[in-house]
Design a protein around this motif. Structure first.
Motif, PDB file in Angstrom:
ATOM      1  N   THR A 151      32.678 109.444  63.620  1.00 25.34           N
ATOM      2  CA  THR A 151      32.834 110.368  64.743  1.00 25.34           C
ATOM      3  C   THR A 151      31.754 110.247  65.818  1.00 25.34           C
ATOM      4  OG1 THR A 151      31.632 112.111  63.550  1.00 25.34           O
ATOM      5  CG2 THR A 151      34.015 112.030  63.273  1.00 25.34           C
ATOM      6  N   LEU A 152      30.534 109.900  65.455  1.00 24.54           N
ATOM      7  CA  LEU A 152      29.471 109.849  66.459  1.00 24.54           C
ATOM      8  C   LEU A 152      29.777 108.889  67.608  1.00 24.54           C
ATOM      9  CD1 LEU A 152      26.042 110.123  64.576  1.00 24.54           C
ATOM     10  CD2 LEU A 152      27.156 111.785  66.074  1.00 24.54           C
ATOM     11  N   PRO A 153      30.310 107.686  67.341  1.00 19.16           N
ATOM     12  CA  PRO A 153      30.620 106.806  68.477  1.00 19.16           C
ATOM     13  C   PRO A 153      31.596 107.413  69.477  1.00 19.16           C
ATOM     14  CG  PRO A 153      30.639 105.561  66.424  1.00 19.16           C
ATOM     15  CD  PRO A 153      30.539 107.007  66.048  1.00 19.16           C
ATOM     16  N   ALA A 154      32.419 108.365  69.018  1.00 21.62           N
ATOM     17  CA  ALA A 154      33.392 109.002  69.920  1.00 21.62           C
ATOM     18  C   ALA A 154      32.746 110.020  70.841  1.00 21.62           C
ATOM     19  CB  ALA A 154      34.489 109.670  69.094  1.00 21.62           C
ATOM     20  N   LEU A 155      31.471 110.338  70.617  1.00 19.98           N
ATOM     21  CA  LEU A 155      30.802 111.382  71.406  1.00 19.98           C
ATOM     22  C   LEU A 155      29.750 110.824  72.354  1.00 19.98           C
ATOM     23  CD1 LEU A 155      30.342 113.982  68.523  1.00 19.98           C
ATOM     24  CD2 LEU A 155      32.015 114.059  70.369  1.00 19.98           C
ATOM     25  N   LEU A 156      29.789 109.514  72.571  1.00 19.95           N
ATOM     26  CA  LEU A 156      28.751 108.887  73.388  1.00 19.95           C
ATOM     27  C   LEU A 156      29.150 108.688  74.845  1.00 19.95           C
ATOM     28  CD1 LEU A 156      27.414 106.229  70.843  1.00 19.95           C
ATOM     29  CD2 LEU A 156      26.532 108.522  71.334  1.00 19.95           C
ATOM     30  N   ASP A 157      30.329 109.158  75.242  1.00 17.35           N
ATOM     31  CA  ASP A 157      30.712 109.061  76.649  1.00 17.35           C
ATOM     32  C   ASP A 157      30.096 110.210  77.435  1.00 17.35           C
ATOM     33  OD1 ASP A 157      33.142 111.257  77.112  1.00 17.35           O
ATOM     34  OD2 ASP A 157      32.940 110.550  75.047  1.00 17.35           O
ATOM     35  N   THR A 158      30.061 110.066  78.728  1.00 17.94           N
ATOM     36  CA  THR A 158      29.383 111.046  79.591  1.00 17.94           C
ATOM     37  C   THR A 158      29.995 112.434  79.475  1.00 17.94           C
ATOM     38  OG1 THR A 158      28.840 109.296  81.163  1.00 17.94           O
ATOM     39  CG2 THR A 158      28.689 111.564  81.952  1.00 17.94           C
ATOM     40  N   ALA A 249      33.616 119.508  72.741  1.00 19.93           N
ATOM     41  CA  ALA A 249      33.530 118.060  72.907  1.00 19.93           C
ATOM     42  C   ALA A 249      34.284 117.336  71.801  1.00 19.93           C
ATOM     43  CB  ALA A 249      32.067 117.629  72.895  1.00 19.93           C
ATOM     44  N   PHE A 250      34.551 118.056  70.716  1.00 15.45           N
ATOM     45  CA  PHE A 250      35.133 117.403  69.553  1.00 15.45           C
ATOM     46  C   PHE A 250      35.882 118.430  68.711  1.00 15.45           C
ATOM     47  CE2 PHE A 250      34.900 115.815  65.153  1.00 15.45           C
ATOM     48  CZ  PHE A 250      35.382 114.518  65.327  1.00 15.45           C
ATOM     49  N   VAL A 251      37.081 118.053  68.250  1.00 13.51           N
ATOM     50  CA  VAL A 251      37.877 118.910  67.378  1.00 13.51           C
ATOM     51  C   VAL A 251      38.261 118.106  66.137  1.00 13.51           C
ATOM     52  CG1 VAL A 251      40.042 120.173  67.105  1.00 13.51           C
ATOM     53  CG2 VAL A 251      38.774 120.335  69.251  1.00 13.51           C
ATOM     54  N   ALA A 252      38.069 118.699  64.970  1.00 14.65           N
ATOM     55  CA  ALA A 252      38.371 118.014  63.709  1.00 14.65           C
ATOM     56  C   ALA A 252      39.300 118.863  62.853  1.00 14.65           C
ATOM     57  CB  ALA A 252      37.096 117.705  62.941  1.00 14.65           C
ATOM     58  N   PRO A 253      40.599 118.562  62.849  1.00 14.68           N
ATOM     59  CA  PRO A 253      41.514 119.263  61.938  1.00 14.68           C
ATOM     60  C   PRO A 253      41.322 118.771  60.511  1.00 14.68           C
ATOM     61  CG  PRO A 253      42.704 117.610  63.214  1.00 14.68           C
ATOM     62  CD  PRO A 253      41.300 117.620  63.733  1.00 14.68           C
ATOM     63  N   THR A 254      41.357 119.681  59.563  1.00 18.68           N
ATOM     64  CA  THR A 254      41.159 119.318  58.167  1.00 18.68           C
ATOM     65  C   THR A 254      41.818 120.358  57.280  1.00 18.68           C
ATOM     66  OG1 THR A 254      39.471 118.668  56.535  1.00 18.68           O
ATOM     67  CG2 THR A 254      38.961 120.540  57.959  1.00 18.68           C
ATOM     68  N   GLU A 271      41.304 118.875  75.796  1.00 17.22           N
ATOM     69  CA  GLU A 271      40.770 117.795  76.633  1.00 17.22           C
ATOM     70  C   GLU A 271      39.502 117.192  76.024  1.00 17.22           C
ATOM     71  OE1 GLU A 271      40.296 119.678  80.445  1.00 17.22           O
ATOM     72  OE2 GLU A 271      42.368 119.247  81.003  1.00 17.22           O
ATOM     73  N   CYS A 272      39.614 116.813  74.769  1.00 16.57           N
ATOM     74  CA  CYS A 272      38.473 116.229  74.079  1.00 16.57           C
ATOM     75  C   CYS A 272      38.944 115.311  72.962  1.00 16.57           C
ATOM     76  CB  CYS A 272      37.565 117.328  73.514  1.00 16.57           C
ATOM     77  SG  CYS A 272      38.277 118.234  72.115  1.00 16.57           S
ATOM     78  N   GLU A 273      37.984 114.662  72.330  1.00 17.14           N
ATOM     79  CA  GLU A 273      38.287 113.787  71.203  1.00 17.14           C
ATOM     80  C   GLU A 273      38.731 114.621  69.999  1.00 17.14           C
ATOM     81  OE1 GLU A 273      38.861 110.101  69.678  1.00 17.14           O
ATOM     82  OE2 GLU A 273      37.945 110.454  71.646  1.00 17.14           O
ATOM     83  N   VAL A 274      39.769 114.154  69.320  1.00 20.10           N
ATOM     84  CA  VAL A 274      40.280 114.820  68.122  1.00 20.10           C
ATOM     85  C   VAL A 274      40.322 113.792  67.001  1.00 20.10           C
ATOM     86  CG1 VAL A 274      42.253 115.986  67.052  1.00 20.10           C
ATOM     87  CG2 VAL A 274      41.653 116.474  69.441  1.00 20.10           C
TER      88      VAL A 274
END
Length: 471
Positions: A151-158, A249-254, A271-274
């Protein structure tokens, strides 16, 4: 195997924890053969350890040749078996089920460690007997670092970085409160033990009215949103309607199954990474979603065996009846070939993302197998995924729950879409279920429509799909 063996102690120095973290990240760039080597080495170490240190496994594996690492020679373990033999399974004699039962019965101990060393988490028991699971330091380290490598690489955009800063890196977890469940107890432990996270992570219970949950999230403004899939989907719809106004910035369904369409709904409305996370209290996380939308199993630290109802391996690409997991990262309460109860499909084909970790698909908790008698007196099982699919594929069905309330009676809770006529949908559901059962020789079954709508389990807060209320 990597350069980090499992620890036999329950405490861990920072250097060892750092080595485990480094190895987790190195494995992200490893080849498939290197990942398999890590798994084989850790498995051999674990099997030797449990046969030496666990009284239960010494007995359970008495007929298995010493030194064998062929898992198919080792008898599986079920949750009732684990609970019945709890004191003999654990490898620290200071742990007893009686004392842990007293510990978890006291809600004032939520977030504390048993004996000041071990986190203890419960499963709700909505699909059977409640489970008690004790974590050691290796298990805790893996809970923290395994998701990060995906998941961390998905949060490196501006955009993501700006959202993280704006919302002060705050995390919100949707999980049932009021007990020693992994979500509630884990969050409370983080708040107790980390000054940084003390005011940056918060639990939100799905058992509360949705409007209250929406209001609290509006006030909190999380940067991370993690939790039950069905709740997140409802929150996404509240966001679309303007009642909810957050910018994670990030949503994680589980914790519950989620479709690709529902993940798109989350992505578009927030409007974020899921990224979906597939995990269990027994091992978290089993798999994490990559940027191509596929779940990759963390097979450097867990062994997954998709099997049929007789515990025979199923072919790659075929859905299993259940899955046996071997947790390579917990030695205080070792789990070897543990029947998790989920239906999964494991693929041999490589993912377009380039990762060598195997791709799996999840059907989620199977629920209860229902049993009915034919006119000839034959007892016929009905598998939950099969019958739930019949109902869910009827046009107009939004959500349904199927309950066996008597030996020859099914009660169905039904929620239809706004543009559908409830009576028409119900007639279609009843007709298709009758046809489904008739094809299996099951006739003269009463199929009743419940007065109440589908609802969450009052104990776990989760949404169950199929279960039996008879012995």
């Amino acid at each position: 195997m990597g350069d980090t063996p499992l620890l036999e102690a329950s405490t861990m120095d920072p250097i060892t924890k750092g080595k485990i973290t480094l190895d987790v990240w190195r494995a992200k760039r490893a080849t498939r053969s290197e990942i398999d080597a890590r798994q084989r080495g850790r498995l051999a170490d674990l099997l030797a350890f449990v046969r030496r240190q666990s009284r239960f496994y010494k007995r359970h594996y008495a007929d298995v040749p010493e030194g064998s690492t062929d898992l198919e020679q080792f008898p599986p373990m079920t949750k009732p078996m684990l609970m019945e033999n709890f004191d003999d399974v654990v490898t620290d004699t200071a742990l007893t089920k009686a004392e842990i039962d007293a510990f978890v019965a006291d809600e004032s101990t939520i977030g504390q460690r048993f004996l000041d060393r071990y986190p203890v988490w419960l499963t709700s028991g909505t699909t059977g007997e409640p489970g008690i699971f004790v974590q050691d330091e290796t298990a805790l380290t893996l809970i923290n670092v395994l998701p990060d490598r995906w998941t961390l690489p998905a949060l490196l955009d501006t955009t993501s970085i700006l959202k993280l800063g704006k919302n002060r890196f705050k995390g919100a977890e949707i999980a049932v409160s009021g007990g020693h469940f992994a979500g509630a107890s884990g969050i409370a432990m983080l708040q107790r033990e980390s000054k940084f996270l003390q005011h940056r992570i918060r639990l939100f219970s799905p058992t509360r009215p949705l409007d209250e949950l929406v209001a609290d999230l509006n006030g909190y403004q999380p940067a991370f949103l993690v939790g039950y899939s069905t709740v997140l989907v409802e929150l996404a719809r509240a966001q679309q309607e303007g009642r909810l106004d957050i910018s994670p910035a990030f949503v994680a369904p589980t914790a519950e199954p989620i479709s690709d369409a529902e993940k798109r709904e989350l992505r578009e409305n927030f409007e974020c990474e899921v990224r979906e996370i597939y995990g269990a209290t027994e091992f978290f996380p089993i798999a994490v979603e990559c940027e191509r939308g596929n779940l990759h199993a963390n097979t450097d630290w867990v062994v997954l065996e998709p099997v049929d109802s007789e515990y025979r391996p199923v072919e790659p690409g075929e859905p299993s009846e259940t899955v046996l997991i071997t947790n390579l990262g917990n030695r205080i309460q070792p789990l070897v070939r543990y029947d998790l109860g989920d239906s999964i499909t494991m693929y041999e084909e490589p993912c377009p993302c380039g990762s060598p970790f195997p791709v799996i698909e999840i059907e989620g908790r199977q629920g209860d197998v229902l049993h009915f008698e034919t006119q000839e007196g034959e007892r016929v099982p009905v598998f939950p995924l099969a019958i739930s699919s019949v109902v869910e594929e009827v046009p107009g069905v939004h959500r349904a729950q199927i309950i066996q309330t008597a030996p020859q009676t099914l009660t169905i809770r039904l929620d239809v879409t706004e543009d559908s006529d409830e009576r028409t949908v119900w007639d279609h559901v009843k007709r298709d279920v009758e046809t489904f059962l008739d094809q299996r020789g099951i006739t003269e079954i009463g199929i009743e429509k419940a007065v109440e709508a589908p609802q969450r389990d009052s104990g776990s807060g989760k949404f169950r799909h199929v279960w039996s209320e008879i012995d």
